[in-house]
Design an enzyme around this catalytic site. Sequence first.
Site, PDB file in Angstrom:
ATOM      1  N   ASN A 103       0.874  -1.169   0.000  1.00  0.00           N
ATOM      2  CA  ASN A 103       0.000   0.000   0.000  1.00  0.00           C
ATOM      3  C   ASN A 103       0.916   1.226   0.000  1.00  0.00           C
ATOM      4  O   ASN A 103       1.524   1.552   1.020  1.00  0.00           O
ATOM      5  CB  ASN A 103      -0.925  -0.006   1.221  1.00  0.00           C
ATOM      6  CG  ASN A 103      -1.861   1.187   1.255  1.00  0.00           C
ATOM      7  OD1 ASN A 103      -1.488   2.304   0.902  1.00  0.00           O
ATOM      8  ND2 ASN A 103      -3.090   0.965   1.703  1.00  0.00           N
ATOM      9  N   GLU A 115      -3.891   1.971  -2.917  1.00  0.00           N
ATOM     10  CA  GLU A 115      -3.979   3.398  -2.596  1.00  0.00           C
ATOM     11  C   GLU A 115      -3.079   4.244  -3.509  1.00  0.00           C
ATOM     12  O   GLU A 115      -2.250   5.027  -3.042  1.00  0.00           O
ATOM     13  CB  GLU A 115      -3.672   3.674  -1.117  1.00  0.00           C
ATOM     14  CG  GLU A 115      -4.904   3.574  -0.233  1.00  0.00           C
ATOM     15  CD  GLU A 115      -4.751   4.324   1.074  1.00  0.00           C
ATOM     16  OE1 GLU A 115      -5.281   5.449   1.164  1.00  0.00           O
ATOM     17  OE2 GLU A 115      -4.113   3.784   1.998  1.00  0.00           O
ATOM     18  N   ASP A 139      -4.293  -4.977   0.582  1.00  0.00           N
ATOM     19  CA  ASP A 139      -4.624  -4.405   1.880  1.00  0.00           C
ATOM     20  C   ASP A 139      -6.072  -4.783   2.175  1.00  0.00           C
ATOM     21  O   ASP A 139      -7.003  -4.211   1.612  1.00  0.00           O
ATOM     22  CB  ASP A 139      -4.445  -2.886   1.830  1.00  0.00           C
ATOM     23  CG  ASP A 139      -4.798  -2.202   3.140  1.00  0.00           C
ATOM     24  OD1 ASP A 139      -5.270  -2.887   4.070  1.00  0.00           O
ATOM     25  OD2 ASP A 139      -4.608  -0.978   3.234  1.00  0.00           O
ATOM     26  N   ASN A 188      -7.529  -4.494   5.121  1.00  0.00           N
ATOM     27  CA  ASN A 188      -8.087  -3.684   6.198  1.00  0.00           C
ATOM     28  C   ASN A 188      -8.771  -4.540   7.259  1.00  0.00           C
ATOM     29  O   ASN A 188      -9.864  -4.227   7.739  1.00  0.00           O
ATOM     30  CB  ASN A 188      -9.049  -2.630   5.639  1.00  0.00           C
ATOM     31  CG  ASN A 188      -8.354  -1.308   5.368  1.00  0.00           C
ATOM     32  OD1 ASN A 188      -7.539  -0.854   6.163  1.00  0.00           O
ATOM     33  ND2 ASN A 188      -8.664  -0.691   4.237  1.00  0.00           N
ATOM     34  N   ASP A 226      -2.073  -6.270   5.606  1.00  0.00           N
ATOM     35  CA  ASP A 226      -1.753  -6.652   4.230  1.00  0.00           C
ATOM     36  C   ASP A 226      -1.473  -8.148   4.172  1.00  0.00           C
ATOM     37  O   ASP A 226      -0.605  -8.654   4.898  1.00  0.00           O
ATOM     38  CB  ASP A 226      -0.547  -5.854   3.749  1.00  0.00           C
ATOM     39  CG  ASP A 226      -0.772  -4.355   3.929  1.00  0.00           C
ATOM     40  OD1 ASP A 226      -1.343  -3.739   3.030  1.00  0.00           O
ATOM     41  OD2 ASP A 226      -0.402  -3.822   4.999  1.00  0.00           O
ATOM     42  N   ASP A 271       2.639   4.613   5.288  1.00  0.00           N
ATOM     43  CA  ASP A 271       2.419   4.053   6.616  1.00  0.00           C
ATOM     44  C   ASP A 271       2.344   2.531   6.586  1.00  0.00           C
ATOM     45  O   ASP A 271       2.219   1.891   7.634  1.00  0.00           O
ATOM     46  CB  ASP A 271       1.169   4.651   7.279  1.00  0.00           C
ATOM     47  CG  ASP A 271      -0.017   4.770   6.343  1.00  0.00           C
ATOM     48  OD1 ASP A 271       0.042   4.223   5.226  1.00  0.00           O
ATOM     49  OD2 ASP A 271      -1.022   5.416   6.729  1.00  0.00           O
ATOM     50  N   HIS A 272       2.419   1.940   5.402  1.00  0.00           N
ATOM     51  CA  HIS A 272       2.510   0.487   5.241  1.00  0.00           C
ATOM     52  C   HIS A 272       3.931   0.106   4.810  1.00  0.00           C
ATOM     53  O   HIS A 272       4.646   0.920   4.224  1.00  0.00           O
ATOM     54  CB  HIS A 272       1.561  -0.009   4.158  1.00  0.00           C
ATOM     55  CG  HIS A 272       0.109   0.106   4.491  1.00  0.00           C
ATOM     56  ND1 HIS A 272      -0.695  -0.977   4.751  1.00  0.00           N
ATOM     57  CD2 HIS A 272      -0.691   1.205   4.596  1.00  0.00           C
ATOM     58  CE1 HIS A 272      -1.927  -0.563   4.995  1.00  0.00           C
ATOM     59  NE2 HIS A 272      -1.954   0.755   4.903  1.00  0.00           N
TER      60      HIS A 272
END
Length: 268
Positions: free
Chosen positions: A7, A34, A147, A149, A218, A247-248
């Site tokens: 991501n 993303e 991802d 989530n 992920d 942030d991943h």
Amino acid sequence: MKIATFNVNGINGRLAVLLRWLEEARPDVVCLQELKAADARFPIRAVEQAGYGALWHGQKSWNGVAILARGREPVLIRRGLPGETEDRQARYIEAAVEGMVIACLYLPNGNPAPGPKFTYKQRWFARLVAHAAELKALDVPVVLAGDYNVMPTELDVYRPERWTDDALFRPEVRAAFHALTAQGWTDALRTLHPDERLYTFWDYVRRAFERDAGLRLDHLLLSPSLAPRLVAAGVDRAVRGWDKASDHAPAWIELTPARSRRPRRKSE
């Protein structure tokens, strides 16, 4: 073959991070999420100069997914997850690469829950479960990467008691993930790291990365014919510490046609 999911949290704003990681890690196939870029804004020239063919499904400012293949062109199977023709969010793309089906997905966040966003997440997850069953019935090698989530277990989240009511950890979402794996899909990272707190996401706030206050969002799920070929899996967590990083961090697996090798564990 090395397959990764990442991501990128804005492909154009973090293009230098992506290109550096591609050069250092040299994955054969990459699923990106993303993108936060319309189709015309995908940096195809830079990706091709890095040695990758690409397919993408973009959306201005939000969502967006892509599949990259080193030294080859992925062959498009579908853009968009079947089940709701009116759904225009760019969250799913599927391609054929070297005899495998690669499905790249970005499952909705769903917060706040309950609410319309959580209802959409549940519907999207149900559509994924249904489509995954169809893919599995084809009896071809398939990777479902992206991802999701969702943190499937308490081992996948720092301080799970704080996430009880969050859309990433609610029982309904975890149950949907387990319904998916119950079809026969193998959670590659958890299979080779059964007892480790292995994270792929660290928030930007409260020094989460420095404290290792992370989440495993992920995932790479393997169809039954691919699971015996799994020989390594890990997270390139050092990437999260780079300048202007997502942030991943990238999660990855290695597959081999040979079945004689014993799986090895690796986490970076």
